[in-house]
Design an enzyme around this catalytic site. Structure first.
Site, PDB file in Angstrom:
ATOM      1  N   HIS A 179       1.059  -2.900  12.815  1.00  0.00           N
ATOM      2  CA  HIS A 179      -0.274  -2.840  12.823  1.00  0.00           C
ATOM      3  C   HIS A 179      -0.734  -1.641  11.693  1.00  0.00           C
ATOM      4  O   HIS A 179      -1.631  -1.978  10.812  1.00  0.00           O
ATOM      5  CB  HIS A 179      -0.953  -2.557  14.127  1.00  0.00           C
ATOM      6  CG  HIS A 179      -2.358  -2.396  14.090  1.00  0.00           C
ATOM      7  ND1 HIS A 179      -3.155  -3.672  14.350  1.00  0.00           N
ATOM      8  CD2 HIS A 179      -3.290  -1.470  14.218  1.00  0.00           C
ATOM      9  CE1 HIS A 179      -4.321  -3.339  14.327  1.00  0.00           C
ATOM     10  NE2 HIS A 179      -4.536  -2.141  14.373  1.00  0.00           N
ATOM     11  N   ARG A 285      -4.615 -19.078  12.048  1.00  0.00           N
ATOM     12  CA  ARG A 285      -3.553 -19.087  12.856  1.00  0.00           C
ATOM     13  C   ARG A 285      -4.323 -19.109  14.363  1.00  0.00           C
ATOM     14  O   ARG A 285      -4.614 -17.998  14.704  1.00  0.00           O
ATOM     15  CB  ARG A 285      -2.828 -18.200  12.726  1.00  0.00           C
ATOM     16  CG  ARG A 285      -1.678 -18.309  11.438  1.00  0.00           C
ATOM     17  CD  ARG A 285      -0.677 -17.071  11.433  1.00  0.00           C
ATOM     18  NE  ARG A 285       0.559 -17.556  10.718  1.00  0.00           N
ATOM     19  CZ  ARG A 285       0.574 -16.849   9.333  1.00  0.00           C
ATOM     20  NH1 ARG A 285      -0.260 -16.092   8.921  1.00  0.00           N
ATOM     21  NH2 ARG A 285       1.738 -17.111   8.703  1.00  0.00           N
ATOM     22  N   ARG A 321      -5.599 -24.086  11.876  1.00  0.00           N
ATOM     23  CA  ARG A 321      -4.346 -24.768  11.962  1.00  0.00           C
ATOM     24  C   ARG A 321      -4.216 -25.070  13.727  1.00  0.00           C
ATOM     25  O   ARG A 321      -4.225 -24.052  14.315  1.00  0.00           O
ATOM     26  CB  ARG A 321      -3.079 -24.035  11.544  1.00  0.00           C
ATOM     27  CG  ARG A 321      -1.866 -24.564  11.932  1.00  0.00           C
ATOM     28  CD  ARG A 321      -0.722 -23.741  11.396  1.00  0.00           C
ATOM     29  NE  ARG A 321      -0.392 -22.540  12.053  1.00  0.00           N
ATOM     30  CZ  ARG A 321       0.380 -21.644  11.619  1.00  0.00           C
ATOM     31  NH1 ARG A 321       1.352 -21.937  10.835  1.00  0.00           N
ATOM     32  NH2 ARG A 321       0.713 -20.753  12.473  1.00  0.00           N
ATOM     33  N   GLU A 420       6.067 -28.043   5.538  1.00  0.00           N
ATOM     34  CA  GLU A 420       6.751 -26.781   5.788  1.00  0.00           C
ATOM     35  C   GLU A 420       8.357 -27.301   6.379  1.00  0.00           C
ATOM     36  O   GLU A 420       9.126 -26.517   6.893  1.00  0.00           O
ATOM     37  CB  GLU A 420       6.243 -25.689   6.933  1.00  0.00           C
ATOM     38  CG  GLU A 420       5.718 -26.432   8.184  1.00  0.00           C
ATOM     39  CD  GLU A 420       4.870 -25.474   8.940  1.00  0.00           C
ATOM     40  OE1 GLU A 420       5.145 -24.118   8.712  1.00  0.00           O
ATOM     41  OE2 GLU A 420       4.351 -26.084   9.765  1.00  0.00           O
ATOM     42  N   ASN A 443       6.863 -20.049   4.378  1.00  0.00           N
ATOM     43  CA  ASN A 443       8.132 -19.212   5.278  1.00  0.00           C
ATOM     44  C   ASN A 443       8.808 -20.057   6.091  1.00  0.00           C
ATOM     45  O   ASN A 443       9.914 -19.750   6.215  1.00  0.00           O
ATOM     46  CB  ASN A 443       6.898 -18.579   6.409  1.00  0.00           C
ATOM     47  CG  ASN A 443       5.788 -17.765   5.747  1.00  0.00           C
ATOM     48  OD1 ASN A 443       5.781 -17.495   4.439  1.00  0.00           O
ATOM     49  ND2 ASN A 443       4.766 -17.478   6.384  1.00  0.00           N
ATOM     50  N   ASP A 444       8.255 -21.392   6.493  1.00  0.00           N
ATOM     51  CA  ASP A 444       9.166 -22.173   7.126  1.00  0.00           C
ATOM     52  C   ASP A 444       9.937 -23.120   6.200  1.00  0.00           C
ATOM     53  O   ASP A 444      11.130 -23.249   6.320  1.00  0.00           O
ATOM     54  CB  ASP A 444       8.516 -23.083   8.234  1.00  0.00           C
ATOM     55  CG  ASP A 444       8.338 -22.403   9.470  1.00  0.00           C
ATOM     56  OD1 ASP A 444       9.180 -21.657  10.168  1.00  0.00           O
ATOM     57  OD2 ASP A 444       7.181 -22.289  10.110  1.00  0.00           O
ATOM     58  N   CYS A 491       0.038 -21.738   1.811  1.00  0.00           N
ATOM     59  CA  CYS A 491      -0.120 -20.600   2.629  1.00  0.00           C
ATOM     60  C   CYS A 491       0.868 -19.883   3.054  1.00  0.00           C
ATOM     61  O   CYS A 491       0.536 -18.710   3.890  1.00  0.00           O
ATOM     62  CB  CYS A 491      -1.072 -21.035   3.926  1.00  0.00           C
ATOM     63  SG  CYS A 491       0.003 -22.299   4.998  1.00  0.00           S
TER      64      CYS A 491
END
Ligand code: PEP
Ligand code: MG
Length: 531
Positions: A179, A285, A321, A420, A443-444, A491
């Site tokens: 964070h 998300r 999404r 993805e 990312n995936d 993305c």
């Protein structure tokens, strides 16, 4: 002069200043242990004290409002009581339970849960302090322009430490996704984290240099080094100012608009992204709604969250999404079974097409929000055309229901697919004729194309978005989208990497959905490339 380095990139930029080493020692850390009932009593009192402190702090801090939701979770007290029952003192039991629960959360590859790990650690630290002498403000005495050096900065520290006052920070623990690092990047505060050994090398009052871009800290630099870094600090500030100017720009390439959208994981993120100059939200998300709560969020709760996100976008696109959960991202109330191979298992659209009532509650909430904003809906982890068709069929069913109930929605809501998986790449042409847009989730995609787990450090060398196979896959997707005249964005993290921008632009990528802290950087980069 001493130099310490790490490969973790927390928050770039250069800061030169005086070290303020945080002293977190409480009055005493030991007391005479009593019988288990006595220790349990002590623990309950400290818990109650902590709850009251958090309640007061939660009135004007989002971070503490989140702590308030966690502090009463029975998982926390059960873990402590189990250790007290085994004969530990309340204080030791709190430390042990903290270590166990934090390790459990950290093992899950999910940004939201990683952030929860820090919250849990924070709450336990408060309870432990209340057991042994009380909580104190460890930042008392921090002066304007200081560089804070600490073992770790936790979310609650953000309420006590003014990031606009300090020049930078260094911690021995922590990761780039924590964070504090996210906030540091958003505020352009240089930081180096995960620098083991820093606490034994530096003392308050030392002059130190924080080189966030290089993951380097220099302690008591010699004159030449100090001069060199002072120049670099000024140059970096000048670059930031230039990038900031680019944030509001509308970018065109050969007459075509190039968009810089942002990725958001909460309604607050959406507000921050739009304020930072994003042309819209390319990935909202929706998991946070499901993971923050101990029961499934109702259609109304979801509607309210989507609606305020849509309103914050002020007419710019908001790409929601649908739930990407399952596999490694478990939601306890859904009772997922443990899987041998979670990334190849029951997740995302696979879950939603089976738990149809739940999926339809989300689709209805999205549709209702679409009445008042530029909302788009996007399906994750698609591998077959049938999945897209089924999801669209459910969307149509939800539209009919809403219509028959006289509830407003956008009849022409745009439908997109996340690309993805290698399967989606290979059938991109078919998918393109059944949807309005693509968003490439690198990312995936990288992990599936390269057969390399995105969270496994041992195969990090293979998890490479610049691999020939991945770049070819991206090129194929953009070409398939162009051939079908379908919008194509990206993305995944690669979109936020300024070193990839030229390559992606050359492949005709026109939508970059990036981290909030990268909006101005990517716009600046695009502007420079298109000059
Ligand atoms: C992706 O896979 O690139 C993506 C953006 O989705 P997530 O990181 O949420 O899996
Ligand atoms: Mg993904």
């Amino acid at each position: 002069m001493r130099v310490l380095e790490t490969t973790v990139r927390a928050s770039e930029g250069i800061a030169v200043g005086r070290a303020f080493v945080v002293d977190r020692c409480t009055a005493s850390t030991s007391y005479e242990k009593g019988a288990p009932e006595v220790e349990q009593n002590r623990f309950e009192q400290a818990l109650q004290q902590s709850r009251e402190q958090i309640e007061t702090l939660a009135a004007d801090s989002e971070i503490f409002a989140a702590h308030l939701e966690i502090v009463d979770d029975p998982m926390l007290s059960d873990a402590v009581v189990a250790h007290i029952d085994e004969g530990d003192s309340a204080h030791d039991a709190v430390l042990q339970a903290s270590a166990e629960l934090v390790a459990m959360f950290e093992a899950i590859d999910d940004e939201y849960l990683a952030a929860r790990a820090a919250d849990v650690k924070d709450i336990f630290a408060r309870i432990a302090a209340n057991l042994t002498g009380g909580v104190k403000n460890p930042f008392e005495g921090v002066a304007e322009g200081d560089i804070v050096v600490d073992a770790e900065l936790l979310p609650s520290d953000m309420a006590l430490l003014d990031f606009n006052k300090i020049r930078g920070f260094v911690t021995a623990e922590g990761s780039a996704t924590s964070h504090v690092c996210i906030i540091a990047r958003n505020l352009s505060v240089p930081a180096v984290v995960g620098l083991k050994g820093i606490l034994s090398e530096v003392k308050s009052g030392d002059t130190i240099i924080v080189d966030g871009s290089g993951g380097r800290v220099v302690i008591e630099p010699d004159i030449a080094t100090l001069d060199e870094y002072k120049v670099r600090e000024l140059n970096h500030k000048a670059l930031l100012a230039e990038q900031q100017q680019a944030a509001g720009a509308e970018i065109f390439h050969n007459g075509e608009r190039v968009y810089v959208f942002a990725n958001a994981g909460s309604v607050e993120d959406v507000e921050r992204a739009i304020a930072a100059g994003a042309d819209g939200i390319g990935l909202f998300r929706s998991e946070f709604l499901y993971m923050q709560s101990s029961v499934e969020p109702s259609e109304q709760q979801q509607y309210e969250a989507y609606l305020s996100a849509a309103r914050s976008c002020k007419g710019k696109p908001l790409t929601i999404r649908t739930l990407d959960i399952g596999g490694d991202k478990a939601v306890p109330y859904l009772g997922f079974e443990r899987e041998e191979n979670p990334f190849l298992g029951w997740r995302a659209i696979r879950v939603c097409l089976e738990l149809r009532d739940m999926f339809c509650r989300q689709l209805r909430a999205i549709l209702r929000a679409s009445a008042e904003g530029n909302v788009r809906v996007m399906f994750p982890m698609v591998v077959t055309l049938e999945e897209l068709e089924q999801a669209k069929e459910l969307l149509e069913q939800c539209k009919s229901e809403l219509k028959s109930q006289g509830v407003a929605y956008d009849e022409n809501i745009k439908v997109g697919v996340m690309i993805e998986t290698p399967a989606a790449v290979l059938i991109a042409d078919s998918l393109a004729s059944h949807c309005d847009f693509f968003s490439i989730g690198t990312n995936d995609l990288v992990q599936y194309v390269m057969a390399a787990d995105r969270a496994n450090a041992k195969v990090a060398n293979l998890y490479n978005p610049y691999s020939k196979a991945v770049l070819r896959a991206i090129e194929m997707v953009i070409a398939a989208a162009d051939a079908a005249d379908v919008e194509c964005g990206m993305c995944g993290e690669l979109a936020s990497d300024t070193e990839a921008t030229e390559l992606l632009l050359g492949m005709h990528l026109r939508e970059y959905s990036v981290n909030i802290s990268s909006i101005s950087k990517i716009k600046y980069q695009l502007n420079n490339l298109l000059k």
